[in-house]
Design an enzyme around this catalytic site. Structure first.
Site, mmCIF file in Angstrom:
data_model
loop_
_atom_site.group_PDB
_atom_site.id
_atom_site.type_symbol
_atom_site.label_atom_id
_atom_site.label_comp_id
_atom_site.label_asym_id
_atom_site.label_seq_id
_atom_site.Cartn_x
_atom_site.Cartn_y
_atom_site.Cartn_z
ATOM 1 N N ASP A 17 0.716 -1.198 -0.063
ATOM 2 C CA ASP A 17 0.041 0.092 0.008
ATOM 3 C C ASP A 17 0.799 1.142 0.085
ATOM 4 O O ASP A 17 2.140 1.234 0.328
ATOM 5 C CB ASP A 17 -0.914 0.141 1.067
ATOM 6 C CG ASP A 17 -2.228 -1.044 1.244
ATOM 7 O OD1 ASP A 17 -2.092 -1.599 -0.075
ATOM 8 O OD2 ASP A 17 -3.045 -0.825 1.950
ATOM 9 N N ASP A 18 0.220 2.248 -0.197
ATOM 10 C CA ASP A 18 0.712 3.545 -0.164
ATOM 11 C C ASP A 18 1.830 3.945 -1.415
ATOM 12 O O ASP A 18 2.700 4.819 -0.876
ATOM 13 C CB ASP A 18 1.394 4.187 1.085
ATOM 14 C CG ASP A 18 0.226 3.782 2.382
ATOM 15 O OD1 ASP A 18 -1.053 3.925 1.911
ATOM 16 O OD2 ASP A 18 0.440 3.679 3.423
ATOM 17 N N HIS A 149 -7.584 4.082 0.916
ATOM 18 C CA HIS A 149 -6.611 4.541 1.998
ATOM 19 C C HIS A 149 -7.120 4.734 3.398
ATOM 20 O O HIS A 149 -8.302 5.239 3.556
ATOM 21 C CB HIS A 149 -5.982 5.855 1.540
ATOM 22 C CG HIS A 149 -4.791 6.279 2.246
ATOM 23 N ND1 HIS A 149 -3.768 5.573 2.844
ATOM 24 C CD2 HIS A 149 -4.627 7.655 2.876
ATOM 25 C CE1 HIS A 149 -2.883 6.364 3.251
ATOM 26 N NE2 HIS A 149 -3.435 7.495 3.518
#
Length: 297
Positions: A17-18, A149
């Site tokens: 993620d991110d 998110h």
């Protein structure tokens, strides 16, 4: 990735993620390049791209240059909304009480606020469309897999907005929940300690699953990672969880990870610098785990 034992096979997706949160073109100790390392040297199978972060373009270039699969990390908690940013004739995104006067989203804990009851599905739908289009512009192909998110899917209006868009392009989606196994093995996932925020996420996951399923969106049978951001998290935690799932006949699983090097204030985040988690060594621990040779066997 396909995991096997003598009797069962399981499709495994490991998402970093991110992607796009942080980078530095001249050095390798930043998050976007750490995710690339997790993909090339480790066992990450895809990255989830933030399209409104400071390093989105750099991350997209890395993904295309290295043939790394990506998803959209839909973001309505940090940074600026994109709706209204590319067309002067569009109105700015209007989420009353949530986008602050300086134009930034209000943070993940606002997802638990009663202010979200005044959100309009159409506003979220427009922001989703713009982020999906920006993803297409950056990556060069439509987004087929979506996650969120800070687990923003917990908000009912967000679920409904996604359901509106689902029939157009999306195929699969993340539902963050602990595995439910009809056997004694379920004890491993029962009573796991998570924060109050994540307890709300888990509580909302059944509604997410129902809403997305009605829209034709597919998700994995199991999900891991909600409690992996702790200081004592190690490779054996993943291995034991996966053995439990495979032996219980689970056919598909996504693992959510956040690999990275500690971010520096000048080159990370969404215009306000990196948060505490991005500056911590917990991201580095997750990177080292993903690159641990024991996970390849």
């Amino acid at each position: 990735m396909l995991l096997c034992d003598a009797d069962n096979n399981m499709l495994l997706i490991i998402t970093a993620d991110d992607f796009g949160y942080c980078c530095n073109r001249n050095r390798v100790n930043f998050l976007s390049r750490a995710i690339l390392r997790a993909f090339e040297e480790g066992v990450a199978t895809q990255a989830s791209l933030l399209v409104n972060a400071v390093a989105s373009q750099h991350a997209a270039l890395l993904a295309k240059d290295h043939d790394m699969p990506t998803a959209l990390h839909f973001n309505i908690t940090e940074g600026h909304p994109l709706y209204g940013c590319f067309n002067e004739n569009e109105d700015k995104l209007a989420l009353p009480g949530y986008v602050s006067e300086d134009g930034f989203f209000g943070g993940k804990h606002q997802l638990l606020s009663t202010n979200t009851t005044s959100w309009h599905i159409q506003d979220i739908y427009h922001e989703l469309q713009v982020q999906l289009q920006h993803y297409h512009d950056l990556i060069g192909r439509p987004c087929r897999h979506l996650d969120a998110h800070n687990h923003a899917f917990m908000v009912p209006q967000v679920q409904d907005a996604i359901a509106l868009y689902a029939s157009q392009n999306l195929r699969t989606i993340r539902v963050p929940r602990f595995p439910t196994i009809n056997s004694s093995a379920c004890d491993r996932f029962r009573d796991r300690q998570v924060s109050e925020f994540l307890e709300h996420v888990v509580t909302a996951s059944d509604t997410m699953h129902q809403t997305f399923s009605r829209s034709g969106l597919r998700t994995t049978e199991a999900f891991l990672g909600l409690d992996y951001d702790r200081d004592d998290f190690c490779t054996n935690d993943i291995l034991t969880d996966l053995r439990t799932l495979v032996s219980s006949g689970i056919k598909s699983c996504e693992i959510m990870m956040h690999p990275g090097y500690p971010s520096k204030p000048s080159c990370a985040g969404f215009g306000k610098g990196p948060d505490e988690f991005a500056r911590s060594n917990r991201r580095l621990n997750e990177l080292n785990i993903l690159c641990d040779p024991k996970l390849r066997h």
